[in-house]
Design a protein around this motif. Structure first.
Motif, mmCIF file in Angstrom:
data_model
loop_
_atom_site.group_PDB
_atom_site.id
_atom_site.type_symbol
_atom_site.label_atom_id
_atom_site.label_comp_id
_atom_site.label_asym_id
_atom_site.label_seq_id
_atom_site.Cartn_x
_atom_site.Cartn_y
_atom_site.Cartn_z
ATOM 1 N N ARG A 85 -4.438 83.793 92.772
ATOM 2 C CA ARG A 85 -3.210 83.399 93.475
ATOM 3 C C ARG A 85 -2.844 81.946 93.173
ATOM 4 O O ARG A 85 -1.660 81.610 93.043
ATOM 5 C CB ARG A 85 -3.388 83.608 94.984
ATOM 6 N N LEU A 86 -3.844 81.095 93.065
ATOM 7 C CA LEU A 86 -3.590 79.698 92.719
ATOM 8 C C LEU A 86 -3.050 79.586 91.286
ATOM 9 O O LEU A 86 -2.184 78.749 91.011
ATOM 10 C CB LEU A 86 -4.875 78.873 92.856
ATOM 11 N N ALA A 87 -3.556 80.445 90.401
ATOM 12 C CA ALA A 87 -3.072 80.439 89.017
ATOM 13 C C ALA A 87 -1.605 80.844 88.953
ATOM 14 O O ALA A 87 -0.814 80.260 88.197
ATOM 15 C CB ALA A 87 -3.920 81.379 88.169
ATOM 16 N N ILE A 88 -1.226 81.823 89.760
ATOM 17 C CA ILE A 88 0.178 82.263 89.795
ATOM 18 C C ILE A 88 1.062 81.155 90.345
ATOM 19 O O ILE A 88 2.140 80.861 89.797
ATOM 20 C CB ILE A 88 0.321 83.544 90.637
ATOM 21 N N LEU A 89 0.620 80.513 91.416
ATOM 22 C CA LEU A 89 1.391 79.403 91.998
ATOM 23 C C LEU A 89 1.534 78.246 91.005
ATOM 24 O O LEU A 89 2.600 77.624 90.909
ATOM 25 C CB LEU A 89 0.711 78.917 93.285
ATOM 26 N N TYR A 90 0.475 77.978 90.267
ATOM 27 C CA TYR A 90 0.524 76.908 89.271
ATOM 28 C C TYR A 90 1.515 77.246 88.165
ATOM 29 O O TYR A 90 2.267 76.375 87.703
ATOM 30 C CB TYR A 90 -0.873 76.686 88.686
ATOM 31 N N SER A 91 1.535 78.511 87.733
ATOM 32 C CA SER A 91 2.482 78.936 86.695
ATOM 33 C C SER A 91 3.920 78.771 87.166
ATOM 34 O O SER A 91 4.789 78.306 86.412
ATOM 35 C CB SER A 91 2.231 80.397 86.309
ATOM 36 N N VAL A 92 4.177 79.149 88.407
ATOM 37 C CA VAL A 92 5.525 78.992 88.971
ATOM 38 C C VAL A 92 5.909 77.518 89.043
ATOM 39 O O VAL A 92 7.044 77.131 88.737
ATOM 40 C CB VAL A 92 5.601 79.637 90.377
ATOM 41 N N LEU A 93 4.962 76.683 89.443
ATOM 42 C CA LEU A 93 5.214 75.240 89.526
ATOM 43 C C LEU A 93 5.538 74.661 88.149
ATOM 44 O O LEU A 93 6.456 73.839 88.023
ATOM 45 C CB LEU A 93 3.988 74.547 90.121
ATOM 46 N N CYS A 94 4.815 75.088 87.130
ATOM 47 C CA CYS A 94 5.088 74.615 85.758
ATOM 48 C C CYS A 94 6.487 75.029 85.312
ATOM 49 O O CYS A 94 7.207 74.235 84.684
ATOM 50 C CB CYS A 94 4.051 75.185 84.783
ATOM 51 N N LEU A 95 6.870 76.257 85.641
ATOM 52 C CA LEU A 95 8.201 76.741 85.271
ATOM 53 C C LEU A 95 9.286 75.936 85.977
ATOM 54 O O LEU A 95 10.306 75.580 85.367
ATOM 55 C CB LEU A 95 8.321 78.228 85.619
ATOM 56 N N LEU A 96 9.089 75.624 87.241
ATOM 57 C CA LEU A 96 10.067 74.835 87.988
ATOM 58 C C LEU A 96 10.218 73.432 87.409
ATOM 59 O O LEU A 96 11.331 72.903 87.320
ATOM 60 C CB LEU A 96 9.650 74.748 89.462
ATOM 61 N N VAL A 97 9.108 72.839 86.997
ATOM 62 C CA VAL A 97 9.158 71.497 86.402
ATOM 63 C C VAL A 97 9.944 71.521 85.095
ATOM 64 O O VAL A 97 10.740 70.614 84.821
ATOM 65 C CB VAL A 97 7.727 70.961 86.168
ATOM 66 N N VAL A 98 9.738 72.567 84.294
ATOM 67 C CA VAL A 98 10.475 72.695 83.029
ATOM 68 C C VAL A 98 11.974 72.797 83.290
ATOM 69 O O VAL A 98 12.796 72.188 82.577
ATOM 70 C CB VAL A 98 9.987 73.919 82.233
ATOM 71 N N LEU A 99 12.348 73.549 84.313
ATOM 72 C CA LEU A 99 13.772 73.769 84.612
ATOM 73 C C LEU A 99 14.420 72.552 85.282
ATOM 74 O O LEU A 99 15.572 72.212 84.988
ATOM 75 C CB LEU A 99 13.935 75.002 85.511
ATOM 76 N N ILE A 100 13.689 71.902 86.163
ATOM 77 C CA ILE A 100 14.265 70.798 86.944
ATOM 78 C C ILE A 100 14.188 69.466 86.190
ATOM 79 O O ILE A 100 15.107 68.648 86.256
ATOM 80 C CB ILE A 100 13.552 70.678 88.311
ATOM 81 N N PHE A 101 13.090 69.270 85.464
ATOM 82 C CA PHE A 101 12.888 67.987 84.763
ATOM 83 C C PHE A 101 12.710 68.214 83.259
ATOM 84 O O PHE A 101 11.611 68.060 82.725
ATOM 85 C CB PHE A 101 11.663 67.258 85.311
ATOM 86 N N PRO A 102 13.773 68.588 82.543
ATOM 87 C CA PRO A 102 13.662 68.761 81.089
ATOM 88 C C PRO A 102 13.418 67.424 80.410
ATOM 89 O O PRO A 102 13.660 66.360 80.987
ATOM 90 C CB PRO A 102 15.027 69.346 80.700
#
Length: 281
Positions: free
Chosen positions: A101-118
């Motif tokens: 579950r932590l791995a899934i949350l981390y993946s989502v967080l990485c995706l959000l960073v890519v989208l919000i902070f290119p």
């Protein structure tokens, strides 16, 4: 690298993109070893608030890979790109072994960073001419004595965005009246890309492509293709650009050309003045 370029590099490294990715790189290590975070996120893990043997090995392996990947001393932005990518993979594995579950949350967080902070585009000083297709080839025909170093780029390409600051710095250091820097946007002009033999697909290794034009003709190009048509990857660092395109030699030659042109101009003016004096006598 001069002081001005170093300050520009430092300014870019302090942007939200790099700061947020740096946090993602050390997130597992912080959550796993710092109290009280470690007891909240990993309440049943032994040993408490310290790395397990397997976790230590993964981090050690990450360090070895980073060293191997950077043995050719790429520039700071290529280094951070490699470091961020490998660290995120290592963090995902570490979270996965602890709790999926932590791995899934981390993946989502990485995706959000890519989208919000290119990755931010370069907006610093430069001495570059931006061309469209026809004006560029007209310039080559009309002024063949001028040497041009041209970057063929696509605005959406991360590799082109990272190279922008390097190319701009080179333009400030080497641009001269007989040696100029320019850019061609092949990302929005498929016809131009085909004319120059550049692939602009999403997986292309030819973005950016830098071409040196002398006497109106291309003489040096990076990256190049082998006999099988496969692109040979080129590290677009400042040192590699100076070495492969002989920028120091070309710059000195351009200064010599300008000096000779100035001498001819002065000589012509002197001859004209002498001719006028003879007529007056």
């Amino acid at each position: 690298m001069n002081l001005r370029n170093r300050l520009q590099y430092l300014k870019r490294l302090c942007t939200a993109h790099f700061v947020s990715n740096a946090i993602l790189c050390v997130l597992f290590l912080v959550l796993r070893t710092v109290r009280p975070l470690c007891t909240i996120v990993f309440p049943r893990t032994e040993p408490e608030c310290s790395l397990e043997w397997r976790e230590s090995n993964i981090l050690l392996f990450l360090l070895c890979v980073v060293v191997i990947k950077n043995r050719k001393f790429p520039d700071v932005f290529q280094f951070t790109k490699i470091l961020f990518s490998l660290s995120k993979v290592a963090n995902f594995l570490l979270f996965f072994y602890s709790d999926i579950r932590l791995a899934i949350l981390y993946s989502v967080l990485c995706l959000l960073v890519v989208l919000i902070f290119p990755e931010p585009a370069y907006k610093g000083p430069e001495d570059i001419t931006y061309f469209k297709e026809e004006p560029f080839f007209e310039e080559l025909e009309n002024n063949p004595r001028t040497t041009w170093l041209i970057e063929c780029y696509a605005a959406w390409s991360p590799s082109c965005q990272r190279f922008a600051s390097i190319f701009a710095g080179l333009s400030l250091n080497y641009s001269h009246s007989h040696f100029k820097f320019g850019k061609l946007d092949v990302g929005t002009n498929e016809k131009l890309a085909q004319r120059l033999g550049i692939s602009t697909s999403g997986t292309s290794l030819e973005l950016p492509t830098v071409i040196l034009f002398q006497n109106g003709k291309p003489v040096i190009r990076r990256p190049v293709k082998n006999n099988k048509g496969k692109v040979i990857k080129f590290q677009f660092t400042e040192a590699n650009m100076i070495r492969d395109f002989d920028l120091n030699v070309i710059y000195e030659e351009s200064k010599t050309k300008a000096q000779r042109k100035q001498e001819k101009k002065e000589k012509a003016e002197d001859n004209k003045e002498n001719a006028e004096e003879k007529k007056e006598k």
